[in-house]
Design a protein around this motif. Sequence first.
Motif, short mmCIF file in Angstrom:
data_model
loop_
_atom_site.label_atom_id
_atom_site.label_comp_id
_atom_site.label_asym_id
_atom_site.label_seq_id
_atom_site.Cartn_x
_atom_site.Cartn_y
_atom_site.Cartn_z
N LEU A 174 -29.91 38.44 -24.37
CA LEU A 174 -31.37 38.47 -24.22
C LEU A 174 -31.81 39.67 -23.39
O LEU A 174 -32.79 40.36 -23.73
N LEU A 175 -31.09 39.94 -22.31
CA LEU A 175 -31.43 41.09 -21.46
C LEU A 175 -31.24 42.40 -22.22
O LEU A 175 -32.06 43.33 -22.11
N SER A 176 -30.18 42.47 -23.02
CA SER A 176 -29.92 43.66 -23.82
C SER A 176 -31.00 43.85 -24.89
O SER A 176 -31.39 44.97 -25.22
N ALA A 177 -31.49 42.72 -25.43
CA ALA A 177 -32.56 42.78 -26.42
C ALA A 177 -33.82 43.40 -25.82
O ALA A 177 -34.53 44.16 -26.48
N VAL A 178 -34.11 43.06 -24.56
CA VAL A 178 -35.26 43.66 -23.87
C VAL A 178 -35.10 45.17 -23.80
O VAL A 178 -36.03 45.93 -24.10
N ASP A 179 -33.90 45.62 -23.42
CA ASP A 179 -33.63 47.06 -23.33
C ASP A 179 -33.82 47.74 -24.68
O ASP A 179 -34.39 48.84 -24.76
N ASP A 180 -33.33 47.10 -25.75
CA ASP A 180 -33.45 47.68 -27.10
C ASP A 180 -34.91 47.80 -27.52
O ASP A 180 -35.32 48.82 -28.09
N MET A 181 -35.68 46.75 -27.25
CA MET A 181 -37.09 46.75 -27.64
C MET A 181 -37.87 47.79 -26.84
O MET A 181 -38.79 48.43 -27.35
N LYS A 182 -37.49 47.97 -25.58
CA LYS A 182 -38.13 49.01 -24.77
C LYS A 182 -37.78 50.38 -25.33
O LYS A 182 -38.66 51.26 -25.47
N ALA A 183 -36.52 50.57 -25.67
CA ALA A 183 -36.05 51.87 -26.18
C ALA A 183 -36.68 52.24 -27.52
O ALA A 183 -37.00 53.41 -27.76
N ASP A 184 -36.89 51.23 -28.40
CA ASP A 184 -37.46 51.57 -29.72
C ASP A 184 -38.99 51.49 -29.76
O ASP A 184 -39.60 51.63 -30.80
N GLY A 185 -39.59 51.22 -28.60
CA GLY A 185 -41.05 51.23 -28.50
C GLY A 185 -41.74 50.00 -29.05
O GLY A 185 -42.96 50.02 -29.26
N THR A 186 -41.01 48.90 -29.26
CA THR A 186 -41.64 47.69 -29.80
C THR A 186 -42.01 46.68 -28.72
O THR A 186 -42.54 45.62 -29.02
N LEU A 187 -41.76 47.04 -27.48
CA LEU A 187 -42.12 46.16 -26.37
C LEU A 187 -43.58 46.40 -26.02
O LEU A 187 -43.96 47.52 -25.68
N PRO A 188 -44.44 45.38 -26.11
CA PRO A 188 -45.87 45.59 -25.82
C PRO A 188 -46.10 45.87 -24.33
O PRO A 188 -45.30 45.48 -23.48
N ARG A 189 -47.20 46.53 -24.04
CA ARG A 189 -47.59 46.76 -22.64
C ARG A 189 -48.05 45.44 -22.04
O ARG A 189 -48.54 44.55 -22.74
N ALA A 190 -47.92 45.32 -20.73
CA ALA A 190 -48.32 44.10 -20.03
C ALA A 190 -49.80 43.79 -20.26
O ALA A 190 -50.19 42.62 -20.40
N SER A 191 -50.63 44.84 -20.31
CA SER A 191 -52.07 44.63 -20.50
C SER A 191 -52.38 43.96 -21.83
O SER A 191 -53.41 43.30 -21.97
N GLU A 192 -51.51 44.11 -22.82
CA GLU A 192 -51.71 43.48 -24.12
C GLU A 192 -51.42 41.98 -24.08
O GLU A 192 -51.79 41.26 -25.01
N LEU A 193 -50.74 41.53 -23.04
CA LEU A 193 -50.34 40.12 -22.94
C LEU A 193 -51.17 39.34 -21.92
O LEU A 193 -51.02 38.12 -21.79
N VAL A 194 -52.03 40.05 -21.18
CA VAL A 194 -52.77 39.43 -20.07
C VAL A 194 -53.61 38.25 -20.51
O VAL A 194 -53.53 37.16 -19.93
N ASP A 195 -54.46 38.43 -21.54
CA ASP A 195 -55.36 37.35 -21.94
C ASP A 195 -54.60 36.08 -22.32
O ASP A 195 -54.97 34.97 -21.93
N GLU A 196 -53.53 36.25 -23.08
CA GLU A 196 -52.74 35.07 -23.51
C GLU A 196 -52.08 34.39 -22.32
O GLU A 196 -52.03 33.17 -22.24
N ALA A 197 -51.57 35.19 -21.40
CA ALA A 197 -50.93 34.61 -20.21
C ALA A 197 -51.95 33.86 -19.36
O ALA A 197 -51.67 32.77 -18.85
N LEU A 198 -53.15 34.42 -19.23
CA LEU A 198 -54.18 33.79 -18.41
C LEU A 198 -54.72 32.51 -19.05
O LEU A 198 -55.13 31.59 -18.35
#
Length: 201
Positions: A100-124
């Motif tokens: 799972l941790l490696s998957a995070v790294d891969d998604m960050k590297a390939d640019g598919t990890l969304p920015r935190a600001s894109e997740l704020v409304d759903e988290a709130l």
Amino acid sequence: MIPRRAAMPVVALILVAGVVGTQLANGGGTYEPLKSADPCVERTVTSQADGIDGLTERLVLIGIDKAACSLGVTREALTLELAQPGTRTDSEIDALREGLLSAVDDMKADGTLPRASELVDEALDSADLNGLLKTAIRALPGPVVDAALKTDEVLDRAIRDLDLRTLLGNLDNQNQLEQQVGVAVTTAVKDSLSARLRNLI
């Protein structure tokens, strides 16, 4: 002239012969079971969901592939094993967490990890915060949120805090593995995001 009742079986026979002939012409004369995909070979993983749910669905699918690769088994064999009753081994728990941790790294590297600001409304939306605080956080500019919160760091923390042993011990069947891990990661991400967003105000 062939009577109508007698013609029906003849027509059916011609249609069946046509289907069988097509199958044989396209290599359908031999049966070979499908081989399981090599979990060590990178594959494209997409999600039907959006937001945090879509993010965690992709994360879990990639993470399980990586765990299976490190354990030297197929993805199918790993999901079947993890869904069996009994205690999970340390190597299985470690492989899944590292996957799972490696998957995070891969998604960050390939640019598919969304920015935190894109997740704020759903988290709130699911956060246990008063309305005034939620309004204040939503008013923060996206760049401010993204500078203070990194999605990969939020995910790393959420994954490290997961009690995978207990989670896997409560599975009833292999179909629940991705769903239960996904729900756990989603909840952890929302909790982590809302807690860290609260500190921005």
